[in-house]
Design a protein around this motif. Sequence first.
Motif, PDB file in Angstrom:
ATOM      1  N   GLU A  36     -19.554 -79.647 -29.876  1.00 32.00           N
ATOM      2  CA  GLU A  36     -21.010 -79.718 -30.039  1.00 32.00           C
ATOM      3  C   GLU A  36     -21.498 -81.144 -30.317  1.00 32.00           C
ATOM      4  N   THR A  37     -20.614 -82.118 -30.319  1.00 37.20           N
ATOM      5  CA  THR A  37     -20.963 -83.508 -30.606  1.00 37.20           C
ATOM      6  C   THR A  37     -21.838 -84.067 -29.482  1.00 37.20           C
ATOM      7  N   PRO A  38     -22.895 -84.818 -29.803  1.00 35.68           N
ATOM      8  CA  PRO A  38     -23.685 -85.460 -28.749  1.00 35.68           C
ATOM      9  C   PRO A  38     -22.788 -86.342 -27.866  1.00 35.68           C
ATOM     10  N   SER A  39     -23.018 -86.280 -26.567  1.00 33.71           N
ATOM     11  CA  SER A  39     -22.181 -87.012 -25.603  1.00 33.71           C
ATOM     12  C   SER A  39     -22.111 -88.502 -25.885  1.00 33.71           C
ATOM     13  N   ASP A  40     -23.244 -89.109 -26.265  1.00 32.64           N
ATOM     14  CA  ASP A  40     -23.220 -90.548 -26.522  1.00 32.64           C
ATOM     15  C   ASP A  40     -22.361 -90.880 -27.737  1.00 32.64           C
ATOM     16  N   GLU A  41     -22.307 -89.990 -28.726  1.00 35.61           N
ATOM     17  CA  GLU A  41     -21.441 -90.199 -29.885  1.00 35.61           C
ATOM     18  C   GLU A  41     -19.961 -90.104 -29.484  1.00 35.61           C
ATOM     19  N   ALA A  42     -19.644 -89.144 -28.602  1.00 33.82           N
ATOM     20  CA  ALA A  42     -18.260 -89.015 -28.119  1.00 33.82           C
ATOM     21  C   ALA A  42     -17.853 -90.254 -27.323  1.00 33.82           C
ATOM     22  N   SER A  43     -18.759 -90.758 -26.495  1.00 30.01           N
ATOM     23  CA  SER A  43     -18.464 -91.962 -25.710  1.00 30.01           C
ATOM     24  C   SER A  43     -18.257 -93.172 -26.617  1.00 30.01           C
ATOM     25  N   ALA A  44     -19.093 -93.304 -27.648  1.00 31.05           N
ATOM     26  CA  ALA A  44     -18.952 -94.422 -28.586  1.00 31.05           C
ATOM     27  C   ALA A  44     -17.620 -94.341 -29.318  1.00 31.05           C
ATOM     28  N   ARG A  45     -17.212 -93.148 -29.689  1.00 31.27           N
ATOM     29  CA  ARG A  45     -15.920 -92.983 -30.379  1.00 31.27           C
ATOM     30  C   ARG A  45     -14.774 -93.424 -29.476  1.00 31.27           C
ATOM     31  N   MET A  46     -14.845 -93.073 -28.202  1.00 35.24           N
ATOM     32  CA  MET A  46     -13.775 -93.448 -27.284  1.00 35.24           C
ATOM     33  C   MET A  46     -13.761 -94.954 -27.032  1.00 35.24           C
ATOM     34  N   ARG A  47     -14.925 -95.596 -27.016  1.00 35.71           N
ATOM     35  CA  ARG A  47     -14.954 -97.057 -26.890  1.00 35.71           C
ATOM     36  C   ARG A  47     -14.260 -97.707 -28.082  1.00 35.71           C
ATOM     37  N   ARG A  48     -14.537 -97.193 -29.289  1.00 35.23           N
ATOM     38  CA  ARG A  48     -13.887 -97.735 -30.486  1.00 35.23           C
ATOM     39  C   ARG A  48     -12.378 -97.523 -30.442  1.00 35.23           C
ATOM     40  N   GLU A  49     -11.941 -96.360 -29.994  1.00 32.20           N
ATOM     41  CA  GLU A  49     -10.501 -96.088 -29.883  1.00 32.20           C
ATOM     42  C   GLU A  49      -9.838 -97.063 -28.910  1.00 32.20           C
ATOM     43  N   ALA A  50     -10.500 -97.339 -27.789  1.00 37.98           N
ATOM     44  CA  ALA A  50      -9.950 -98.254 -26.782  1.00 37.98           C
ATOM     45  C   ALA A  50      -9.916 -99.695 -27.298  1.00 37.98           C
ATOM     46  N   GLU A  51     -10.894-100.073 -28.117  1.00 39.41           N
ATOM     47  CA  GLU A  51     -10.872-101.416 -28.714  1.00 39.41           C
ATOM     48  C   GLU A  51      -9.712-101.545 -29.692  1.00 39.41           C
ATOM     49  N   ARG A  52      -9.449-100.478 -30.422  1.00 38.33           N
ATOM     50  CA  ARG A  52      -8.377-100.485 -31.414  1.00 38.33           C
ATOM     51  C   ARG A  52      -6.996-100.436 -30.743  1.00 38.33           C
ATOM     52  N   ASP A  53      -6.888 -99.672 -29.653  1.00 36.25           N
ATOM     53  CA  ASP A  53      -5.600 -99.524 -28.962  1.00 36.25           C
ATOM     54  C   ASP A  53      -5.853 -99.536 -27.458  1.00 36.25           C
ATOM     55  N   PRO A  54      -5.630-100.658 -26.784  1.00 36.80           N
ATOM     56  CA  PRO A  54      -5.910-100.750 -25.345  1.00 36.80           C
ATOM     57  C   PRO A  54      -4.963 -99.926 -24.471  1.00 36.80           C
ATOM     58  N   ASP A  55      -3.945 -99.325 -25.046  1.00 37.00           N
ATOM     59  CA  ASP A  55      -2.982 -98.544 -24.273  1.00 37.00           C
ATOM     60  C   ASP A  55      -3.300 -97.057 -24.199  1.00 37.00           C
ATOM     61  N   ILE A  56      -4.497 -96.634 -24.663  1.00 27.84           N
ATOM     62  CA  ILE A  56      -4.814 -95.206 -24.642  1.00 27.84           C
ATOM     63  C   ILE A  56      -5.172 -94.724 -23.238  1.00 27.84           C
ATOM     64  N   TRP A  57      -4.966 -93.443 -23.026  1.00 31.54           N
ATOM     65  CA  TRP A  57      -5.416 -92.756 -21.830  1.00 31.54           C
ATOM     66  C   TRP A  57      -6.655 -91.957 -22.200  1.00 31.54           C
ATOM     67  N   LEU A  58      -7.595 -91.824 -21.267  1.00 34.56           N
ATOM     68  CA  LEU A  58      -8.746 -90.964 -21.467  1.00 34.56           C
ATOM     69  C   LEU A  58      -8.939 -90.119 -20.220  1.00 34.56           C
ATOM     70  N   VAL A  59      -8.837 -88.806 -20.411  1.00 42.15           N
ATOM     71  CA  VAL A  59      -9.099 -87.854 -19.338  1.00 42.15           C
ATOM     72  C   VAL A  59     -10.455 -87.232 -19.616  1.00 42.15           C
ATOM     73  N   ASP A  60     -11.355 -87.316 -18.645  1.00 41.26           N
ATOM     74  CA  ASP A  60     -12.670 -86.680 -18.763  1.00 41.26           C
ATOM     75  C   ASP A  60     -12.639 -85.364 -18.005  1.00 41.26           C
ATOM     76  N   ILE A  61     -12.989 -84.297 -18.719  1.00 38.57           N
ATOM     77  CA  ILE A  61     -13.107 -82.977 -18.116  1.00 38.57           C
ATOM     78  C   ILE A  61     -14.571 -82.580 -18.202  1.00 38.57           C
ATOM     79  N   GLU A  62     -15.127 -82.160 -17.088  1.00 43.94           N
ATOM     80  CA  GLU A  62     -16.500 -81.670 -17.059  1.00 43.94           C
ATOM     81  C   GLU A  62     -16.450 -80.171 -16.835  1.00 43.94           C
ATOM     82  N   ASP A  63     -16.904 -79.424 -17.843  1.00 48.89           N
ATOM     83  CA  ASP A  63     -16.853 -77.971 -17.757  1.00 48.89           C
ATOM     84  C   ASP A  63     -17.938 -77.400 -18.657  1.00 48.89           C
ATOM     85  N   ALA A  64     -18.883 -76.683 -18.075  1.00 51.17           N
ATOM     86  CA  ALA A  64     -20.007 -76.141 -18.830  1.00 51.17           C
ATOM     87  C   ALA A  64     -19.554 -75.170 -19.923  1.00 51.17           C
ATOM     88  N   ARG A  65     -18.413 -74.536 -19.737  1.00 50.50           N
ATOM     89  CA  ARG A  65     -17.916 -73.590 -20.744  1.00 50.50           C
ATOM     90  C   ARG A  65     -17.123 -74.286 -21.847  1.00 50.50           C
TER      91      ARG A  65
END
Length: 122
Positions: free
Chosen positions: A75-104
């Motif tokens: 239920e997290t706002p999408s922009d908050e989730a995106s900001a969190r992932m940017r921070r994670e990538a800044e902290r560790d450039p070796d992370i993987w991010l898989v985006d899944i788009e699913d209304a359910r």
Amino acid sequence: MNLRLKSEFYVQALVRRVQAAFSDGGASAYVARRGDADAGVIFIRVDRLDGSAGVLTLFTDMNGERKARVVLPPETPSDEASARMRREAERDPDIWLVDIEDARGRHFLEEKIDGAWPMRQD
């Protein structure tokens, strides 16, 4: 002996699993960030296509079992989730991010989930 699956192989399998479900539910997946092929930490961002998204990450517990942990609930706002992932990538450039788009809000993971991940019953 516990053999650990390489991050790149796991990500490829997850994307294929989601794509296989496309015909029956409209989900899609893509690799938004490529990390270390062998041992990069994997994050899964699930976009529910309504302005909300959740994030999970994979980890290995003390018994050597791979599990998923809820980082942000779906239920997290999408922009908050995106900001969190940017921070994670800044902290560790070796992370993987898989985006899944699913209304359910399906994550398509087979691992046990550490935390609550409610899905829509539409």
